[in-house]
Write an enzyme that holds these catalytic residues in place. Structure first.
Site, PDB file in Angstrom:
ATOM      1  N   LYS A 127     -90.279  83.005  67.759  1.00 32.04           N
ATOM      2  CA  LYS A 127     -89.322  84.048  67.351  1.00 32.04           C
ATOM      3  C   LYS A 127     -89.878  84.981  66.280  1.00 32.04           C
ATOM      4  O   LYS A 127     -90.827  84.651  65.577  1.00 32.04           O
ATOM      5  CB  LYS A 127     -88.001  83.408  66.943  1.00 32.04           C
ATOM      6  CG  LYS A 127     -87.250  82.984  68.209  1.00 32.04           C
ATOM      7  CD  LYS A 127     -85.825  82.643  68.005  1.00 32.04           C
ATOM      8  CE  LYS A 127     -85.208  82.348  69.392  1.00 32.04           C
ATOM      9  NZ  LYS A 127     -84.002  81.566  69.302  1.00 32.04           N
TER      10      LYS A 127
ATOM     11  N   ARG B 192     -86.152  73.572  71.520  1.00 32.59           N
ATOM     12  CA  ARG B 192     -86.291  74.424  72.710  1.00 32.59           C
ATOM     13  C   ARG B 192     -87.555  75.264  72.524  1.00 32.59           C
ATOM     14  O   ARG B 192     -87.608  76.080  71.616  1.00 32.59           O
ATOM     15  CB  ARG B 192     -85.051  75.314  72.831  1.00 32.59           C
ATOM     16  CG  ARG B 192     -85.053  76.236  74.038  1.00 32.59           C
ATOM     17  CD  ARG B 192     -83.824  77.144  74.020  1.00 32.59           C
ATOM     18  NE  ARG B 192     -83.788  78.024  75.165  1.00 32.59           N
ATOM     19  CZ  ARG B 192     -84.433  79.187  75.234  1.00 32.59           C
ATOM     20  NH1 ARG B 192     -85.172  79.587  74.232  1.00 32.59           N
ATOM     21  NH2 ARG B 192     -84.337  79.939  76.326  1.00 32.59           N
TER      22      ARG B 192
HETATM   23  N1  HH2 Z   1     -83.042  81.352  72.109  1.00 27.47           N
HETATM   24  C1  HH2 Z   1     -83.259  82.166  73.168  1.00 27.47           C
HETATM   25  C2  HH2 Z   1     -82.588  81.945  74.377  1.00 27.47           C
HETATM   26  N2  HH2 Z   1     -81.734  80.904  74.517  1.00 27.47           N
HETATM   27  N3  HH2 Z   1     -80.658  79.001  73.606  1.00 27.47           N
HETATM   28  C3  HH2 Z   1     -80.426  78.193  72.577  1.00 27.47           C
HETATM   29  N4  HH2 Z   1     -79.577  77.158  72.703  1.00 27.47           N
HETATM   30  N5  HH2 Z   1     -81.030  78.368  71.360  1.00 27.47           N
HETATM   31  C4  HH2 Z   1     -81.899  79.397  71.150  1.00 27.47           C
HETATM   32  O1  HH2 Z   1     -82.419  79.530  70.013  1.00 27.47           O
HETATM   33  C5  HH2 Z   1     -82.176  80.298  72.237  1.00 27.47           C
HETATM   34  C6  HH2 Z   1     -81.511  80.064  73.481  1.00 27.47           C
HETATM   35  C7  HH2 Z   1     -84.220  83.296  73.034  1.00 27.47           C
HETATM   36  O2  HH2 Z   1     -85.507  82.949  73.429  1.00 27.47           O
HETATM   37  P1  HH2 Z   1     -86.145  83.232  74.880  1.00 27.47           P
HETATM   38  O3  HH2 Z   1     -85.393  82.536  75.943  1.00 27.47           O
HETATM   39  O4  HH2 Z   1     -87.577  82.944  74.833  1.00 27.47           O
HETATM   40  O5  HH2 Z   1     -86.047  84.797  75.049  1.00 27.47           O
HETATM   41  P2  HH2 Z   1     -85.089  85.746  75.861  1.00 27.47           P
HETATM   42  O6  HH2 Z   1     -83.725  85.563  75.338  1.00 27.47           O
HETATM   43  O7  HH2 Z   1     -85.642  87.129  75.573  1.00 27.47           O
HETATM   44  O8  HH2 Z   1     -85.159  85.383  77.308  1.00 27.47           O
END
Ligand code: HH2
Length: 276
Positions: free
Chosen positions: A221, A255
């Site tokens: 992040k 995660r």
């Molecule tokens: N962060 C993201 C997405 N889903 N779910 C939970 N429970 N906690 C988190 O911190 C979280 C999440 C964001 O990361 P990422 O999936 O890599 O990116 P994007 O939202 O751009 O797909």
């Protein structure tokens, strides 16, 4: 507890591997849009020691575009069915804020719903999780993905986020979700400035004191980039530091994108902290 099989969350820190089937996710957008590549990546993460695969069809990065229910289902549901067919023992989570997407995913074999809005976008998510006996992740976010990083403001970020999670967990229980299926998540980077993210990490034990397993999603992040000066794909070491702190302070699930590396991190922390 997760899935019909009992994936215990107290025994050791569990690793959730991220599988974004989106063109625009912040660190891996576009990489797994091809279904064959997505399944292969899921199997690889399981091989590397992931306990859960979190499938997401909508990016939640700051400013991301919203995706329709139909499009989200099209991206995620056939993939979930293929993962379950090829790895019958796998625990699959659906990263969605929409009840119809959660329902279709659970019908296809997912056992867990990951709602980054903590029932804020579609409260019926709790009804669907209850109906299927699924685990439910409730995450805190201030604002919406479009606006959340504009000017996050808190008096005491930890107290406010805990109060929100407590209230949403109560709502989920009222909707019929079993208390031992609820997981809470402070929502790193979701309407939080650098100092808020660090304060939450420092005081993570206050979240675990709430009594629900805690999920921590710090992987790659931007607050890590703000400290290290590195782009998203070069934040693995910074992520490792946050994962180690989270595991030490009692997180039940981390995660992450870099599964092999983070499995090593939590194994060492768990051993040193005598959690295994
Ligand atoms: N962060 C993201 C997405 N889903 N779910 C939970 N429970 N906690 C988190 O911190 C979280 C999440 C964001 O990361 P990422 O999936 O890599 O990116 P994007 O939202 O751009 O797909």
């Amino acid at each position: 507890m997760i899935g019909s099989q009992t994936l215990s969350l107290s025994e050791r820190t569990r690793v959730m591997g991220v599988l974004n089937v989106t063109p625009d996710s912040f660190s891996d957008g576009g990489r797994y849009v091809d279904p064959g590549r997505a399944v292969a990546h899921a199997l690889q993460m399981l091989d590397e020691g992931a306990d859960i695969i979190d499938v997401g069809g909508e990016s939640t990065r700051p400013g991301a575009r919203e995706v329709s229910v139909g499009m989200e289902i099209e991206r995620t549901v056939p993939l979930i069915a293929r993962i379950r067919a090829q790895a019958p023992g796998a625990v699959v989570s659906i990263d969605t804020t929409k009840a119809p997407v959660a329902r279709a995913a659970l019908e296809a074999g997912a056992q867990m719903v990951n709602d980054i809005s903590g029932l804020g976008f579609d409260a019926a998510i709790a009804d669907v999780a209850a109906e299927f006996g699924a685990s439910l992740v409730l995450m805190h976010m201030q604002g919406t993905p479009r606006t959340m990083q504009a000017a996050p403001h808190y008096t005491d970020v930890v107290k406010e986020v805990i109060a929100f999670l407590d209230e949403r967990a109560t709502r989920a229980i009222e909707a019929g979700v079993s208390a031992d299926r609820i997981i809470v998540d402070p929502g790193f980077g979701f309407g939080k400035a650098l100092e808020h993210n660090l304060e939450i990490l420092r005081r993570l034990d206050e979240f675990t004191a709430l009594g629900y397993p805690v999920l921590v999603g710090t992987s790659r992040k931007s607050f890590i980039g703000a400290i290290t000066g590195r782009p998203a794909t070069e934040r693995v070491h910074g992520t490792a530091a946050t994962v180690a702190i989270a595991a030490l302070r009692g997180a039940s699930i981390v995660r992450v994108h870099d599964v092999a590396a983070m499995v090593d991190v939590v194994r060492v922390v768990d051993a040193a902290a005598k959690r295994t």
